[in-house]
Design an enzyme around this catalytic site. Structure first.
Site, short mmCIF file in Angstrom:
data_model
loop_
_atom_site.label_atom_id
_atom_site.label_comp_id
_atom_site.label_asym_id
_atom_site.label_seq_id
_atom_site.Cartn_x
_atom_site.Cartn_y
_atom_site.Cartn_z
N SER A 1 11.58 -31.40 -12.76
CA SER A 1 11.48 -31.42 -11.30
C SER A 1 12.69 -30.70 -10.69
O SER A 1 12.93 -29.54 -11.01
CB SER A 1 11.35 -32.86 -10.81
OG SER A 1 10.96 -32.90 -9.45
N ASP B 1 0.55 -29.18 -9.67
CA ASP B 1 1.70 -30.07 -9.67
C ASP B 1 1.66 -30.98 -8.44
O ASP B 1 1.51 -30.53 -7.31
CB ASP B 1 2.99 -29.24 -9.65
CG ASP B 1 4.22 -30.10 -9.84
OD1 ASP B 1 4.67 -30.68 -8.84
OD2 ASP B 1 4.72 -30.19 -10.96
N HIS C 1 3.06 -34.46 -12.71
CA HIS C 1 4.41 -33.97 -12.41
C HIS C 1 5.36 -34.48 -13.47
O HIS C 1 5.41 -35.67 -13.75
CB HIS C 1 4.85 -34.45 -11.02
CG HIS C 1 6.18 -33.88 -10.58
ND1 HIS C 1 6.38 -32.53 -10.40
CD2 HIS C 1 7.36 -34.50 -10.28
CE1 HIS C 1 7.63 -32.33 -10.00
NE2 HIS C 1 8.24 -33.50 -9.94
#
Length: 497
Positions: free
Chosen positions: A233, A340, A389
């Site tokens: 991330s 995502d 994610h």
């Protein structure tokens, strides 16, 4: 012979068992190892001095690396052979250098698990969004203080996925020196601004990475052969921003022989226009470009020199993977879900809770196409058509596949290609070892190995077709759009094709 302690008898028994197994003809031993899972997941490898035996492995020399990995896994399962149980957890060490701190001025730090004798190091950058002005940072401090302060960090941390010390969960990196750097700078690992009387928070992400690397040089990193800078991330974006600077720092300190590589997971964001424009009030609603524009000034961000030179006056471009990647010198492997969840959230597409409109479905499909296009020239990447994610630290990271290849396998192929290139100068990838993997199917979760989606209301797992229908997927319209019979499309979706 008299056995003087209970563990000695067990150790002898294990040694005999291992000898019997290894003394068989090599092909038979290899067959027995293949596909086995360690039944005692938390058992430690044998410690202490052990006798060595000369064995003939010529029959498996073409598959020696796989064979030896299985031997390591077997050795780890033989717990009674060990005189003591080793600790698998990473332990916290706070930085003594006060020039690099968390947002609130508390000491930054890292978790570490040493692997004696290994010259491979993995440094992981944690993710967790960001804040970009006083209001959003004040709110973040109230609701997510762990991401802005070290005051409540636990003393130990257990690694999972690529940070796991267990061969069955992490087949190729389990024996590396593991380092986890908690995210407490809220600046996508880019800031270089201390806390002052005029500012309530410090933003020192880029400096924290450098101070951790310097500290690790006193703990064995100076003898490293390979350093993999990984992150998920915001940490994945942090890898793209910092992998070259880490390599340059090591070279400046006299350790230019360390091969520095990057692994960016779920940090390849697109600077797309939102599905519906919204005011830039907080990190979840603010368009990516606007949030970063505000953030880099607030954070005092440091971006890679080559990218900065390519985007003078618009340095915010360097936070978006497809723009910064061409300027990066070190090899980077990119892991990115085609759909995502974080990208869809900032684009104001919310897939759970209510049926989607036709325009939203079109937007989602176009997003997948755009992402594929930005990744087409990336030689090492893994992009499943899933709604999710982050992946590399998940315990299920072994299960997700693209074109029949798992992410750990693709990373192993990438490692091999880089090692072979160093030795021979040959840039061709290993034969039969794929590392450019991207799904071609057009909808979220059309890959049957995607992580399970759970209905937030019923708590039940949903299949691909059930999920798409729940979201308002129009089978008739989509079949017509793709030039096929609705029954054929339904069959493909039901089979996860």
């Amino acid at each position: 012979m008299t056995l003087r302690a209970p563990w000695t008898a067990a150790r002898l028994a294990c040694s005999v068992s291992l000898l019997v197994l290894l003394a068989q003809p090599a092909p038979l031993a290899a067959r027995r190892f293949r596909g086995g899972r360690n039944p005692q997941a938390r058992r430690a490898p044998a410690a202490g001095g052990a006798e060595s035996f000369s064995l003939d492995f010529t029959a498996v020399e073409d598959n020696m690396e796989s064979f030896m990995a299985q031997v390591k896994s077997l050795a780890q399962s033989l717990y009674p052979c060990s005189a003591q149980r080793l600790d698998h957890d990473m332990r916290l060490r706070l930085l003594e250098n006060a020039s690099a701190t968390c947002n609130d001025g508390s000491a930054a730090g890292y978790y570490m698990k040493e692997s004696k004798g290994s010259r491979r190091w993995l440094i992981f950058l944690e993710g967790g969004w960001y804040c970009f002005n006083k209001e959003s940072c004040d709110s973040r401090y109230e609701t997510m203080r762990r991401l802005m302060s070290s005051s409540q960090w636990p003393a130990t941390k257990t690694g999972t996925g690529i940070l796991s010390p267990l061969p069955e969960e992490n087949p190729h990196w389990w024996n590396a020196n593991m380092v986890f750097i908690p995210y407490c700078s809220s600046d996508v690992w880019s800031g270089a601004s201390p806390k002052t009387n005029q500012s309530d928070f410090a933003f020192m992400g880029s400096l924290i990475i450098k101070e951790v690397v310097k500290d690790l040089l006193t703990r064995g990193l100076d003898n490293a052969k390979v350093l993999l800078l990984a992150g998920s991330s915001a940490g994945g974006t942090g890898v793209l921003l910092n992998v070259d600077s880490v390599a340059e720092l090591l070279a400046d300190l006299g350790h230019g022989g360390v091969q520095v590589r990057g692994l960016s997971d779920s940090g390849w964001f697109l600077d797309t226009k939102q599905y519906q424009n919204s005011d830039c009030v907080d990190m979840l609603n603010c368009a990516p470009t606007e949030a970063i524009r505000r953030g880099i000034e607030y954070w005092g961000s440091v971006v890679p020199e080559r990218c900065r030179d390519a985007h003078v006056g618009e340095e915010w471009n360097c936070f978006f993977g497809y723009r910064v990647y061409p300027t990066i010198k070190r090899p980077v492997f990119v892991v990115q879900w085609l759909f995502d969840e974080a990208q869809l959230t900032v684009d104001n597409i919310h897939l759970m809770g209510k049926r989607l409109q036709e325009g939203q479905w079109t937007y989602i499909q176009e997003l997948g196409i755009q992402l594929r296009n930005t990744l087409k020239d990336v030689p090492a990447m893994f992009a499943p058509a899933c709604l999710s994610h982050e992946l590399i630290t998940m315990s299920h990271w072994l299960d997700v596949q693209v074109k029949g290849t798992s992410l750990p396998r693709a990373l192993h192929c990438w490692d091999r290609s880089l090692n072979d290139n160093v030795r021979s100068g040959n840039k061709a990838p290993p034969k039969g070892c794929p590392m450019h993997l991207i799904d071609s199917c057009p909808w979220p979760h059309c890959n049957p190995t995607c992580p399970t989606i759970r209905d937030q209301y019923s708590g039940q797992d949903m299949g691909v077709l059930q999920f798409l229908m729940h979201m308002g997927f129009d089978v008739q319209a989509m079949a017509q759009q793709h030039g096929m019979e609705p029954s054929k499309l339904l069959g493909m979706l039901s089979n996860g094709s």
